[in-house]
Scaffold this motif. Structure first.
Motif, short mmCIF file in Angstrom:
data_model
loop_
_atom_site.label_atom_id
_atom_site.label_comp_id
_atom_site.label_asym_id
_atom_site.label_seq_id
_atom_site.Cartn_x
_atom_site.Cartn_y
_atom_site.Cartn_z
N CYS A 12 0.84 -1.19 0.00
CA CYS A 12 0.00 0.00 0.00
C CYS A 12 0.88 1.25 0.00
O CYS A 12 1.67 1.45 0.92
CB CYS A 12 -0.90 -0.02 1.24
SG CYS A 12 -1.93 1.45 1.40
N SER A 13 0.74 2.05 -1.04
CA SER A 13 1.43 3.34 -1.11
C SER A 13 0.53 4.39 -0.48
O SER A 13 -0.68 4.41 -0.72
CB SER A 13 1.72 3.71 -2.56
OG SER A 13 2.57 2.74 -3.15
N VAL A 14 1.14 5.27 0.31
CA VAL A 14 0.37 6.29 1.04
C VAL A 14 0.91 7.67 0.69
O VAL A 14 2.13 7.89 0.67
CB VAL A 14 0.47 6.06 2.57
CG1 VAL A 14 -0.23 7.18 3.34
CG2 VAL A 14 -0.10 4.70 2.95
N ARG A 15 -0.02 8.58 0.43
CA ARG A 15 0.34 9.99 0.21
C ARG A 15 -0.19 10.79 1.39
O ARG A 15 -1.34 10.64 1.79
CB ARG A 15 -0.28 10.49 -1.09
CG ARG A 15 0.14 11.94 -1.39
CD ARG A 15 -0.32 12.41 -2.76
NE ARG A 15 0.36 11.66 -3.81
CZ ARG A 15 -0.27 10.86 -4.69
NH1 ARG A 15 -1.57 10.72 -4.66
NH2 ARG A 15 0.41 10.24 -5.62
N MET A 16 0.65 11.63 1.96
CA MET A 16 0.26 12.45 3.10
C MET A 16 -0.37 13.76 2.63
O MET A 16 0.00 14.29 1.59
CB MET A 16 1.49 12.77 3.95
CG MET A 16 2.25 11.55 4.47
SD MET A 16 1.37 10.67 5.73
CE MET A 16 1.67 11.76 7.12
N LYS A 17 -1.32 14.25 3.42
CA LYS A 17 -1.89 15.59 3.18
C LYS A 17 -0.92 16.66 3.62
O LYS A 17 -0.82 17.72 3.03
CB LYS A 17 -3.18 15.77 3.99
CG LYS A 17 -4.37 15.07 3.47
CD LYS A 17 -5.57 15.39 4.38
CE LYS A 17 -6.76 14.56 4.04
NZ LYS A 17 -7.85 14.74 5.01
N SER A 18 -0.24 16.36 4.72
CA SER A 18 0.64 17.34 5.34
C SER A 18 1.92 16.65 5.79
O SER A 18 1.90 15.48 6.17
CB SER A 18 -0.07 17.96 6.56
OG SER A 18 0.83 18.71 7.33
N HIS A 19 3.01 17.39 5.75
CA HIS A 19 4.29 16.83 6.17
C HIS A 19 4.84 17.54 7.41
O HIS A 19 6.03 17.51 7.67
CB HIS A 19 5.30 16.91 5.02
CG HIS A 19 4.93 16.06 3.87
ND1 HIS A 19 4.15 16.51 2.83
CD2 HIS A 19 5.20 14.76 3.61
CE1 HIS A 19 3.97 15.52 1.96
NE2 HIS A 19 4.59 14.45 2.41
N THR A 20 3.95 18.16 8.18
CA THR A 20 4.39 18.79 9.41
C THR A 20 4.89 17.70 10.36
O THR A 20 4.50 16.53 10.24
CB THR A 20 3.25 19.56 10.10
OG1 THR A 20 2.25 18.64 10.51
CG2 THR A 20 2.66 20.63 9.17
N SER A 21 5.71 18.06 11.30
CA SER A 21 6.22 17.07 12.24
C SER A 21 5.09 16.44 13.04
O SER A 21 5.12 15.24 13.34
CB SER A 21 7.29 17.68 13.17
OG SER A 21 6.75 18.73 13.92
N GLU A 22 4.06 17.21 13.34
CA GLU A 22 2.91 16.66 14.07
C GLU A 22 2.18 15.60 13.24
O GLU A 22 1.81 14.55 13.75
CB GLU A 22 1.93 17.77 14.48
CG GLU A 22 2.48 18.77 15.48
CD GLU A 22 3.32 19.87 14.84
OE1 GLU A 22 3.34 20.00 13.58
OE2 GLU A 22 3.98 20.60 15.60
N LEU B 5 9.50 5.14 4.51
CA LEU B 5 9.42 6.49 3.95
C LEU B 5 10.08 6.42 2.58
O LEU B 5 11.20 5.90 2.46
CB LEU B 5 10.14 7.49 4.85
CG LEU B 5 10.21 8.93 4.36
CD1 LEU B 5 8.81 9.53 4.24
CD2 LEU B 5 11.07 9.76 5.31
N MET B 6 9.40 6.91 1.55
CA MET B 6 9.86 6.73 0.18
C MET B 6 10.23 8.05 -0.49
O MET B 6 9.75 9.10 -0.10
CB MET B 6 8.75 6.06 -0.64
CG MET B 6 8.28 4.72 -0.11
SD MET B 6 9.56 3.46 -0.03
CE MET B 6 9.84 3.19 -1.78
N SER B 7 11.03 7.94 -1.51
CA SER B 7 11.23 9.06 -2.42
C SER B 7 10.25 8.85 -3.58
O SER B 7 9.72 7.75 -3.75
CB SER B 7 12.67 9.08 -2.94
OG SER B 7 12.93 7.92 -3.70
N GLY B 8 10.00 9.89 -4.34
CA GLY B 8 9.14 9.73 -5.49
C GLY B 8 7.72 10.22 -5.24
O GLY B 8 7.47 11.04 -4.36
N GLU B 9 6.79 9.68 -6.00
CA GLU B 9 5.40 10.16 -6.02
C GLU B 9 4.66 9.90 -4.70
O GLU B 9 3.82 10.69 -4.29
CB GLU B 9 4.66 9.47 -7.17
CG GLU B 9 3.24 9.93 -7.35
CD GLU B 9 2.57 9.24 -8.52
OE1 GLU B 9 1.33 9.31 -8.57
OE2 GLU B 9 3.26 8.66 -9.37
#
Length: 161
Positions: free
Chosen positions: A73-83, A103-107
């Motif tokens: 399962c690939s996951v995209r975050m809405k936000s990359h804040t530390s919280e 944690l991945m590089s790329g899309e």
């Protein structure tokens, strides 16, 4: 970042054998690697102190425990804040069906391996847990049809036999 350590041939043989069978007695291990039991014991302790060897486990059969389906399962975050990242990491730790998470590089931001009993079980996890997480923006799932190779044994260089 962890730096690799230099291991001599005996240390590499010890690590290789313990990765194959961590239940070996010290005497059996010593015999397999061509050493003495006290020397093996000292080297194992040193390898543990260096962080080369970590906890010993017994591998369980996923299918026999009702986890016949593997999903990447690939996951995209809405936000990359530390919280947000911390909250997502806590989510990952809290869900035992998530076997691995990178944690991945790329899309995509993360790649996880998730186990489930069947497609409906995974759908429940995906729809009621993962996609409901406030920092998750999307996910893409790929179901493994079969396992071609699975190992926990890391290469340790030339170990000889």
């Amino acid at each position: 970042m962890n730096k690799s350590v230099n291991l001599d041939a005996l240390d590499r043989r010890i690590v290789a054998e313990l990765q194959r069978d961590a239940s070996l007695s010290n005497a059996d291990l010593a015999e397999r690697v061509g050493s003495t039991a006290p020397s093996c014991w000292r080297r194992i302790r040193a390898l543990e102190e260096m962080g080369v060897l970590k906890g010993a486990v017994r591998l369980a059969d996923a299918e026999k425990l009702g986890h016949a389906v593997n999903i990447l399962c690939s996951v995209r975050m809405k936000s990359h804040t530390s919280e947000s990242v911390d909250a997502f990491h806590a989510f990952v730790e809290a869900h035992p069906q998530i076997m691995e998470c990178y944690l991945m590089s790329g899309e995509w931001d993360y790649l996880m391996r998730v186990v489930a009993s069947d497609v409906a079980d995974y759908e429940h996890f995906l729809m009621r847990n993962l996609l409901k997480h406030p920092s998750v923006g999307g996910a893409s799932s790929h179901f493994a049809l079969s396992v071609t190779k699975f190992t926990t044994v890391l290469p340790v260089g030339e170990v000889g036999r």
